[in-house]
Design a protein around this motif. Structure first.
Motif, mmCIF file in Angstrom:
data_model
loop_
_atom_site.group_PDB
_atom_site.id
_atom_site.type_symbol
_atom_site.label_atom_id
_atom_site.label_comp_id
_atom_site.label_asym_id
_atom_site.label_seq_id
_atom_site.Cartn_x
_atom_site.Cartn_y
_atom_site.Cartn_z
ATOM 1 N N UNK A 105 12.240 131.591 49.039
ATOM 2 C CA UNK A 105 12.948 130.904 47.945
ATOM 3 C C UNK A 105 12.140 131.002 46.660
ATOM 4 N N UNK A 106 10.842 130.785 46.754
ATOM 5 C CA UNK A 106 9.972 130.870 45.587
ATOM 6 C C UNK A 106 9.998 132.271 44.992
ATOM 7 N N UNK A 107 9.893 133.292 45.848
ATOM 8 C CA UNK A 107 9.908 134.668 45.364
ATOM 9 C C UNK A 107 11.251 135.025 44.743
ATOM 10 N N UNK A 108 12.337 134.574 45.358
ATOM 11 C CA UNK A 108 13.674 134.841 44.809
ATOM 12 C C UNK A 108 13.839 134.177 43.457
ATOM 13 N N UNK A 109 13.348 132.952 43.332
ATOM 14 C CA UNK A 109 13.436 132.257 42.057
ATOM 15 C C UNK A 109 12.624 132.990 40.987
ATOM 16 N N UNK A 110 11.468 133.506 41.371
ATOM 17 C CA UNK A 110 10.651 134.243 40.407
ATOM 18 C C UNK A 110 11.376 135.502 39.943
ATOM 19 N N UNK A 112 14.673 135.988 39.925
ATOM 20 C CA UNK A 112 15.804 135.571 39.084
ATOM 21 C C UNK A 112 15.327 135.121 37.711
ATOM 22 N N UNK A 113 14.205 134.431 37.655
ATOM 23 C CA UNK A 113 13.665 133.997 36.370
ATOM 24 C C UNK A 113 13.293 135.187 35.509
ATOM 25 N N UNK A 114 12.676 136.193 36.120
ATOM 26 C CA UNK A 114 12.314 137.393 35.368
ATOM 27 C C UNK A 114 13.567 138.091 34.849
ATOM 28 N N UNK A 115 14.606 138.122 35.659
ATOM 29 C CA UNK A 115 15.859 138.762 35.231
ATOM 30 C C UNK A 115 16.497 137.983 34.083
ATOM 31 N N UNK A 116 16.483 136.660 34.171
ATOM 32 C CA UNK A 116 17.041 135.834 33.088
ATOM 33 C C UNK A 116 16.273 136.079 31.796
ATOM 34 N N UNK A 118 14.586 138.755 30.970
ATOM 35 C CA UNK A 118 14.888 140.108 30.511
ATOM 36 C C UNK A 118 16.247 140.143 29.812
ATOM 37 N N UNK A 119 17.232 139.465 30.414
ATOM 38 C CA UNK A 119 18.564 139.443 29.816
ATOM 39 C C UNK A 119 18.577 138.684 28.490
ATOM 40 N N UNK A 120 17.796 137.626 28.396
ATOM 41 C CA UNK A 120 17.696 136.903 27.122
ATOM 42 C C UNK A 120 17.132 137.816 26.042
ATOM 43 N N UNK A 121 16.126 138.603 26.412
ATOM 44 C CA UNK A 121 15.548 139.547 25.454
ATOM 45 C C UNK A 121 16.570 140.582 25.003
ATOM 46 N N UNK A 122 17.377 141.058 25.943
ATOM 47 C CA UNK A 122 18.414 142.023 25.589
ATOM 48 C C UNK A 122 19.456 141.406 24.667
ATOM 49 N N UNK A 123 19.840 140.164 24.942
ATOM 50 C CA UNK A 123 20.823 139.476 24.093
ATOM 51 C C UNK A 123 20.269 139.318 22.685
ATOM 52 N N UNK A 124 19.003 138.919 22.566
ATOM 53 C CA UNK A 124 18.389 138.771 21.244
ATOM 54 C C UNK A 124 18.337 140.110 20.511
ATOM 55 N N UNK A 125 18.013 141.177 21.255
ATOM 56 C CA UNK A 125 17.955 142.497 20.626
ATOM 57 C C UNK A 125 19.343 142.928 20.161
ATOM 58 N N UNK A 126 20.371 142.667 20.961
ATOM 59 C CA UNK A 126 21.734 143.007 20.565
ATOM 60 C C UNK A 126 22.181 142.203 19.346
ATOM 61 N N UNK A 127 21.827 140.927 19.324
ATOM 62 C CA UNK A 127 22.182 140.087 18.169
ATOM 63 C C UNK A 127 21.491 140.598 16.909
ATOM 64 N N UNK A 128 20.224 140.960 17.046
ATOM 65 C CA UNK A 128 19.484 141.464 15.880
ATOM 66 C C UNK A 128 20.078 142.787 15.404
ATOM 67 N N UNK A 129 20.428 143.650 16.361
ATOM 68 C CA UNK A 129 21.016 144.935 15.980
ATOM 69 C C UNK A 129 22.377 144.744 15.329
#
Length: 160
Positions: A105-110, A112-116, A118-129
């Motif tokens: 569970x801990x590893x899965x959460x880690x 998922x957190x990394x994916x979230x 990463x996706x936040x970074x992509x959203x910010x990059x898309x908004x900036x672009x």
């Protein structure tokens, strides 16, 4: 005597509440200077939850012994201590599968957190672009959400 809404002086009540908030260093309707030393730092909920999972992943690790009883009730602590010492092998065996599951569970959460993140970074990059293509300034990044530790979480982290 039952107080009605018109019996409560609203302005006086609000003034007293704001005064109490100001004395504690909390912001009121007016922008007050909040002292940095008395305010908890912002906490990233993803890393906070991952740390909490890490701390509690081992189900065989005993919680601190305590009792609310006084006097002869202290014998309860001795009985708990004796039980743990004599039965720890059985406790470890009974909870081995739970410990493995908690690790997954801990590893899965880690992950998922990394994916979230990463996706936040992509959203910010898309908004900036998108904003730069439209000739606008990009909106500021949202600050990480703030979570509060419960009294139980704070107590458990202090004991360790």
């Amino acid at each position: 005597m039952k107080l009605m809404g018109r019996d409560i002086p609203a302005r006086e009540l609000l003034a007293r509440i704001e005064e109490r908030l100001r004395t504690r260093g909390l912001p009121t309707s007016e922008q007050a200077d909040v002292p940095e030393q008395g305010v908890e730092p912002r906490v990233d909920p993803l890393s906070f939850n991952l740390q909490a999972l890490e701390e509690n992943a081992d189900a065989t690790r005993a919680l601190p012994l305590h009792t609310h009883r006084g006097g002869a009730g202290q014998l309860v602590l001795v009985a708990k201590w004796a039980f743990r010492k004599t039965c720890q092998v059985f406790i470890n065996e009974a909870l081995a599968r739970q410990r493995v599951f908690n690790g997954h569970v801990r590893d899965s959460y880690a992950q998922l957190s990394a994916e979230v993140m990463r996706l936040r970074g992509e959203v910010e990059a898309l908004r900036a672009a998108q904003a730069s293509s439209q000739g606008q300034t990009p909106p500021p990044a949202e600050p990480p959400a703030r979570t509060r530790r419960t009294a139980k979480q704070t107590k458990s982290s202090q004991e360790q």
